[in-house]
Design a protein around this motif. Sequence first.
Motif, PDB file in Angstrom:
ATOM      1  N   UNK A  97      -1.779 -13.359  -6.593  1.00 56.30           N
ATOM      2  CA  UNK A  97      -1.529 -12.077  -6.296  1.00 56.30           C
ATOM      3  C   UNK A  97      -2.190 -11.466  -5.015  1.00 56.30           C
ATOM      4  N   UNK A  98      -1.248 -10.805  -4.164  1.00 56.46           N
ATOM      5  CA  UNK A  98      -1.404  -9.840  -2.921  1.00 56.46           C
ATOM      6  C   UNK A  98      -1.398  -8.596  -3.250  1.00 56.46           C
ATOM      7  N   UNK A  99      -2.295  -7.673  -3.100  1.00 55.48           N
ATOM      8  CA  UNK A  99      -1.714  -6.137  -3.588  1.00 55.48           C
ATOM      9  C   UNK A  99      -1.814  -5.315  -2.195  1.00 55.48           C
ATOM     10  N   UNK A 100      -0.759  -4.447  -2.268  1.00 57.24           N
ATOM     11  CA  UNK A 100      -0.481  -3.672  -0.903  1.00 57.24           C
ATOM     12  C   UNK A 100      -0.595  -2.110  -1.525  1.00 57.24           C
ATOM     13  N   UNK A 101      -1.677  -1.583  -0.992  1.00 58.13           N
ATOM     14  CA  UNK A 101      -1.482  -0.114  -1.338  1.00 58.13           C
ATOM     15  C   UNK A 101      -0.988   0.832  -0.283  1.00 58.13           C
ATOM     16  N   UNK A 102      -0.886   0.402   0.938  1.00 63.20           N
ATOM     17  CA  UNK A 102      -0.094   1.334   1.883  1.00 63.20           C
ATOM     18  C   UNK A 102       0.451   0.196   2.913  1.00 63.20           C
ATOM     19  N   UNK A 103       1.389   0.787   3.508  1.00 65.87           N
ATOM     20  CA  UNK A 103       2.014   0.016   5.043  1.00 65.87           C
ATOM     21  C   UNK A 103       1.438   0.657   6.108  1.00 65.87           C
ATOM     22  N   UNK A 104       1.413  -0.039   7.227  1.00 66.90           N
ATOM     23  CA  UNK A 104       1.184   0.763   8.526  1.00 66.90           C
ATOM     24  C   UNK A 104       2.604   1.541   9.006  1.00 66.90           C
ATOM     25  N   UNK A 105       2.235   2.664   9.569  1.00 66.21           N
ATOM     26  CA  UNK A 105       3.422   3.464  10.023  1.00 66.21           C
ATOM     27  C   UNK A 105       4.292   2.633  10.739  1.00 66.21           C
ATOM     28  N   UNK A 106       5.724   2.880  10.720  1.00 62.53           N
ATOM     29  CA  UNK A 106       6.821   2.292  11.384  1.00 62.53           C
ATOM     30  C   UNK A 106       6.916   0.822  10.872  1.00 62.53           C
ATOM     31  N   UNK A 107       6.568   0.450   9.881  1.00 67.23           N
ATOM     32  CA  UNK A 107       6.605  -1.087   9.539  1.00 67.23           C
ATOM     33  C   UNK A 107       7.325  -1.045   8.212  1.00 67.23           C
ATOM     34  N   UNK A 108       8.433  -1.699   8.365  1.00 62.53           N
ATOM     35  CA  UNK A 108       9.211  -2.144   6.960  1.00 62.53           C
ATOM     36  C   UNK A 108       8.171  -2.542   5.851  1.00 62.53           C
ATOM     37  N   UNK A 109       8.418  -2.140   4.795  1.00 62.28           N
ATOM     38  CA  UNK A 109       7.596  -2.500   3.645  1.00 62.28           C
ATOM     39  C   UNK A 109       7.446  -3.870   3.117  1.00 62.28           C
ATOM     40  N   UNK A 110       8.939  -4.300   2.846  1.00 64.99           N
ATOM     41  CA  UNK A 110       9.210  -5.589   2.460  1.00 64.99           C
ATOM     42  C   UNK A 110       8.727  -6.854   3.561  1.00 64.99           C
ATOM     43  N   UNK A 111       9.080  -6.409   4.670  1.00 61.10           N
ATOM     44  CA  UNK A 111       8.591  -7.534   5.775  1.00 61.10           C
ATOM     45  C   UNK A 111       7.137  -7.469   5.941  1.00 61.10           C
ATOM     46  N   UNK A 112       6.311  -6.328   5.850  1.00 59.19           N
ATOM     47  CA  UNK A 112       4.748  -6.110   5.393  1.00 59.19           C
ATOM     48  C   UNK A 112       4.292  -7.148   4.395  1.00 59.19           C
ATOM     49  N   UNK A 113       4.904  -6.850   3.490  1.00 58.39           N
ATOM     50  CA  UNK A 113       4.484  -7.556   2.141  1.00 58.39           C
ATOM     51  C   UNK A 113       4.670  -8.756   2.371  1.00 58.39           C
ATOM     52  N   UNK A 114       6.086  -9.663   2.649  1.00 57.18           N
ATOM     53  CA  UNK A 114       6.193 -10.777   2.756  1.00 57.18           C
ATOM     54  C   UNK A 114       5.184 -11.595   3.700  1.00 57.18           C
ATOM     55  N   UNK A 115       4.747 -10.703   4.767  1.00 56.89           N
ATOM     56  CA  UNK A 115       4.037 -11.440   5.910  1.00 56.89           C
ATOM     57  C   UNK A 115       2.708 -11.702   5.112  1.00 56.89           C
ATOM     58  N   UNK A 116       2.113 -10.716   4.441  1.00 61.33           N
ATOM     59  CA  UNK A 116       1.029 -10.598   3.875  1.00 61.33           C
ATOM     60  C   UNK A 116       0.857 -11.972   2.965  1.00 61.33           C
ATOM     61  N   UNK A 117       2.085 -12.072   2.165  1.00 60.47           N
ATOM     62  CA  UNK A 117       2.035 -13.223   1.258  1.00 60.47           C
ATOM     63  C   UNK A 117       2.000 -14.401   1.946  1.00 60.47           C
ATOM     64  N   UNK A 118       2.869 -14.467   3.185  1.00 57.44           N
ATOM     65  CA  UNK A 118       2.724 -15.831   3.839  1.00 57.44           C
ATOM     66  C   UNK A 118       1.301 -16.056   4.098  1.00 57.44           C
TER      67      UNK A 118
END
Length: 366
Positions: A97-118
């Motif tokens: 599991x990779x846990x996301x608490x917050x996303x950076x401003x002006x960054x789409x949440x799903x793309x940020x999550x996928x990037x962290x997963x990769x």
Amino acid sequence: MLILFVIFSALVGIQLIYLIVFLVAISKKRTATQTERLPVSIIICAHDEEENLKELIPELLAQDYPEFEIVVVDDRSNDTTFDWLLEETSKDHRLRMVHVNRTPPHVNGKKYGITLGIKAAKYEWILLTDADCRPLTKQWIASMSAQFNESTSFVLGTSPYVKVPGLLNAFIRFETLLTALQYISFASLGNPYMGVGRNMAYRKSMFLQKKGFNNFLNVTGGDDDLFVNQHATGKNTKVVIGEESLIYSLPETTWSSFFRQKTRHLSVGKLYRFGHRFLLGLFTLTWLLTWFGGIPLAFVPEFTYLVVGALLFRMLFLVMVANMAAKRFGVRFEVWLVPLLDFIYAFYYLVTGLMALVSKKVRWKN
């Protein structure tokens, strides 16, 4: 009126050319290019998807494949996804599991999550899907990975929707079949322009080298089609079709939610390369004009039989192509509904196309 009939005939002719090209493309024989089963990292970005994950994860862990891992990105979930995943990851080392608490401003949440997963993935090959998807067989990973080789960076699969009663569901499955027919055909002919994030694979090293979604981080969507559109070529892309490669997804249940979903998808299409926009736009425009131009022209007595005959011939050819596509993709589809869905599709695309053109903001999830 003669000029209008000539234009109508040209529209039907263009439609038939596209359908013939699609038919030829999906009829091509495909063989596995990889005998060695390379390790795979499955990435799933999930927001409030505990119930879906409870069904999906056991099915993925049961896949008949020697070495793989599942990386679930818990994207700011409000339910108990985190607690459930924390417990499940202790039971099987293949689940992480990779846990996301917050996303950076002006960054789409799903793309940020996928990037962290990769970035967290252990293996070179990344296989993507969604929490509301279900593999049809235990050979899903094996089927997709059979196309992994040294010259390949992308592998595109298909992801139909689960069948339920109702006209909406039939139309969703028809639209999905038609979309798959287009992107699989173009990719098969050396001109890939999109894939679906529910069933596609690419290299981790290529993703990092190309700086991932950096060129469109603020765009909702595009984690699948825009990334493919920018970096996939005829030489580095393979397609996989057939029953073993299928992963089914749960469809929208209301027309309004379906239109919102498709508007989001189509709005991303405005960012495709010009050549792809032209080819796709020509196919859709001629589809619309064939109906909206053909019906009024059919009431002109001197052209009635010719116009009706042309419309029927095109429709029957579409039925044949849809039937062949469904068989080649490994899905069941009620081809007797195609004539009705063909007509509805013209109005659907007119509405969603206009909405996508004027829409300025769409979103992934709250």
